[in-house]
Scaffold this active site. Structure first.
Site, PDB file in Angstrom:
ATOM      1  N   TRP A 331      14.363   3.371   6.428  1.00  0.00           N
ATOM      2  CA  TRP A 331      14.897   4.732   6.266  1.00  0.00           C
ATOM      3  C   TRP A 331      15.444   4.931   4.857  1.00  0.00           C
ATOM      4  O   TRP A 331      15.311   6.012   4.276  1.00  0.00           O
ATOM      5  CB  TRP A 331      16.016   4.983   7.283  1.00  0.00           C
ATOM      6  CG  TRP A 331      16.704   6.304   7.105  1.00  0.00           C
ATOM      7  CD1 TRP A 331      16.284   7.521   7.578  1.00  0.00           C
ATOM      8  CD2 TRP A 331      17.930   6.565   6.396  1.00  0.00           C
ATOM      9  NE1 TRP A 331      17.175   8.507   7.221  1.00  0.00           N
ATOM     10  CE2 TRP A 331      18.194   7.954   6.490  1.00  0.00           C
ATOM     11  CE3 TRP A 331      18.821   5.762   5.691  1.00  0.00           C
ATOM     12  CZ2 TRP A 331      19.313   8.541   5.907  1.00  0.00           C
ATOM     13  CZ3 TRP A 331      19.942   6.339   5.115  1.00  0.00           C
ATOM     14  CH2 TRP A 331      20.178   7.723   5.228  1.00  0.00           C
ATOM     15  N   HIS A 332      16.025   3.896   4.287  1.00  0.00           N
ATOM     16  CA  HIS A 332      16.620   4.031   2.964  1.00  0.00           C
ATOM     17  C   HIS A 332      15.574   4.182   1.857  1.00  0.00           C
ATOM     18  O   HIS A 332      15.881   4.746   0.801  1.00  0.00           O
ATOM     19  CB  HIS A 332      17.517   2.829   2.656  1.00  0.00           C
ATOM     20  CG  HIS A 332      18.871   2.912   3.293  1.00  0.00           C
ATOM     21  ND1 HIS A 332      19.125   2.429   4.563  1.00  0.00           N
ATOM     22  CD2 HIS A 332      20.038   3.422   2.842  1.00  0.00           C
ATOM     23  CE1 HIS A 332      20.390   2.646   4.857  1.00  0.00           C
ATOM     24  NE2 HIS A 332      20.970   3.247   3.845  1.00  0.00           N
ATOM     25  N   GLY A 333      14.396   3.669   2.068  1.00  0.00           N
ATOM     26  CA  GLY A 333      13.401   3.821   1.017  1.00  0.00           C
ATOM     27  C   GLY A 333      12.079   3.197   1.389  1.00  0.00           C
ATOM     28  O   GLY A 333      12.013   2.272   2.210  1.00  0.00           O
ATOM     29  N   PHE A 470      17.663   8.754  -1.096  1.00  0.00           N
ATOM     30  CA  PHE A 470      17.306   8.229   0.213  1.00  0.00           C
ATOM     31  C   PHE A 470      17.088   9.338   1.235  1.00  0.00           C
ATOM     32  O   PHE A 470      16.632   9.110   2.303  1.00  0.00           O
ATOM     33  CB  PHE A 470      18.393   7.275   0.723  1.00  0.00           C
ATOM     34  CG  PHE A 470      18.719   6.194  -0.279  1.00  0.00           C
ATOM     35  CD1 PHE A 470      17.733   5.573  -1.012  1.00  0.00           C
ATOM     36  CD2 PHE A 470      20.038   5.825  -0.490  1.00  0.00           C
ATOM     37  CE1 PHE A 470      18.043   4.589  -1.935  1.00  0.00           C
ATOM     38  CE2 PHE A 470      20.359   4.839  -1.414  1.00  0.00           C
ATOM     39  CZ  PHE A 470      19.363   4.223  -2.132  1.00  0.00           C
TER      40      PHE A 470
END
Length: 470
Positions: A331-333, A470
């Site tokens: 999800w962050h990247g 993000f």
């Protein structure tokens, strides 16, 4: 629009607050909500108006799905309506799938194409999509709303209220990730529509703390962190690079959260706490109860528990922990470093769980040190732009590149900052604690004024917040 900019501080924020309360003062409640929703859309469009239709389309899609779920809410709870409950599940699945596909397209399409090309040897053209601002946050917020609507915990029939719920500008770009029930009832409270000097003073105080965190501390640390990740390879400079980024990320994101909470308080809206001194954590589970708390809540409620949580035995529970953090990392990247960062935290959770079964109590200082070092090391993968960059830093931090314990003037400056900042983070009260104990007085006013004036001197070097990526 950035919180740490002159247009926001001196124009946008005061105008939106004044007009909102003037409209409420003359009992134009609907107009006040419309004003705030339109202002929030303007706030979002300031960055890139071309993505406004995407945000509006996402809102329209989720509002429609939510209405369909609400229309079946009563009948779905009837034991005799098995078919209708099945239809509700299908509607929910379609709603969540639409949101996830939107994220996949904008965040992960090029990542998949690159890896397909690498695996097959084909020359796959990339889409080169620009990540829409705040897409992860407004998408997760709406996924939570759909699940809550399916469970009968949320309902919204007013489109203006729904638009305001999603776009309320203090939380729109980088959270906190909200539930409908914890924010929207606040807009309908009679006292909340009246100007409150206590909330205003508290909000300005917390906003100034957050502004100082961002522009004075985080942006100063960013200079050294960026330089370190670009060039560091020895033992000392690699650790300084990792530590400066560790504290930069903390002050950058917690600074944003403080400003979001402070700005919302001006409207008499209390956003949920998102940070609780995470670097004071004594284990990795404790860290995730303190760091980005609303994301941790989302991952627990909408990924870990639906996977089965701890209901199907120890082995399945440990698997679910790892899968949840893998998803959290992704999800962050879109990158293998983010995925590996998530994997490390999932494995860390498993080790903590197994250690707890041994019944061995570790000294607090040792528990803290192990946790903090683990977090600092894993942040390397979070920050590194490539796998090779992460390996270079870790090789230096481990001493494999040699233990050259020298300090030049370029390293003394960030080291001095780390020495000053560390006690502040580990021993000082956090913003939430300061907010609870806040009482308007001359001392607090002077503190606020000093923080604000110093911050204004640093706003000339305007920078985005890290979590905007993000």
């Amino acid at each position: 629009m950035l919180f740490n900019s002159y247009p926001f501080i001196f124009v946008f924020l005061p105008i939106t607050v004044i007009v909102y309360f003037v409209l409420n003062r003359f009992r134009y409640g609907v107009a006040a909500k419309c004003w705030l929703a339109l202002s929030s859309l303007f706030f979002y469009s300031w960055w890139n108006i071309s993505y406004l239709p995407l945000l509006l389309g996402s809102i329209a899609f989720n509002y429609t799905i939510g209405r369909l779920l609400q229309a079946r809410q009563t009948v779905s709870q009837n034991p005799s309506s098995t078919q209708r409950r099945r239809v509700s599940k299908i509607i929910l699945f379609l709603g969540i799938s639409g949101n996830v596909l939107l994220l996949i397209y904008y965040k992960y399409a090029d990542f998949f194409l690159v890896n397909i090309g690498a695996a097959t040897g084909w020359e796959v053209p990339l889409l080169n999509l620009v990540l829409p601002l705040g897409i992860s946050f407004f998408t997760f917020t709406q996924i939570a709303y759909l699940v809550d609507a399916y469970r009968g915990k949320a309902s919204e029939y007013n489109i203006i209220n729904y638009v305001l719920f999603v776009t309320f500008y203090p939380h729109l770009i980088a959270g906190p990730i909200l539930h409908h029930g914890e924010m929207m009832p606040q807009f309908d409270r009679v006292r909340g529509k009246l100007w409150d000097w206590g909330n205003a003073a508290n909000g300005i105080y917390i906003f100034c703390i957050g502004l100082f965190k961002k522009v004075v501390i985080a942006d100063t640390l960013a200079v050294y962190a960026n330089a370190g990740f670009d060039t560091a390879s020895g033992f000392v400079d690699s650790w300084i690079a990792a530590l400066t980024y560790t504290f930069q990320l903390y002050f950058d994101f917690s600074g944003y959260t403080d400003m979001a909470i402070g700005a919302a308080l001006l409207f008499n809206i209390r956003l949920p706490q998102n940070f609780n001194s995470p670097y004071k954590a004594l284990n990795i589970q404790d860290f995730w109860r303190r760091w980005h708390m609303t994301l941790s809540r989302f991952l627990r409620d909408y990924i870990y528990i639906p996977l089965g949580g701890n209901r199907r035995g120890e082995a399945i529970m440990l698997r679910n922990l790892v899968l949840t953090f893998l998803i959290g990392g992704l999800w962050h990247g879109a990158g293998w470093t983010f995925l590996f960062w998530g994997l490390l935290h999932g494995v860390g959770q498993v080790i903590h769980r197994l250690w707890g079964k041994l019944g061995i109590t570790m000294p607090r200082i040792l528990a803290w040190a192990i946790t903090f070092v683990f977090i600092t090391v894993t942040w390397v993968f979070f920050r590194a732009e490539t796998w090779a960059e992460a390996m270079r830093l870790l090789k230096g931090m481990s001493g494999l590149a040699g233990l050259h314990l020298y300090l030049n003037s370029a390293l003394l400056e960030p080291l001095a900052l780390i020495v000053v900042i560390t006690p502040m983070v580990l021993l000082g009260r956090n913003s939430s604690e300061l907010s609870v104990s806040f009482r308007p007085n001359f001392k607090q006013a002077i503190t606020c004024a000093v923080l604000f004036v110093i911050s204004l001197m640093y706003i000339t070097r305007i920078s985005e917040f890290l979590y905007f990526n993000f």
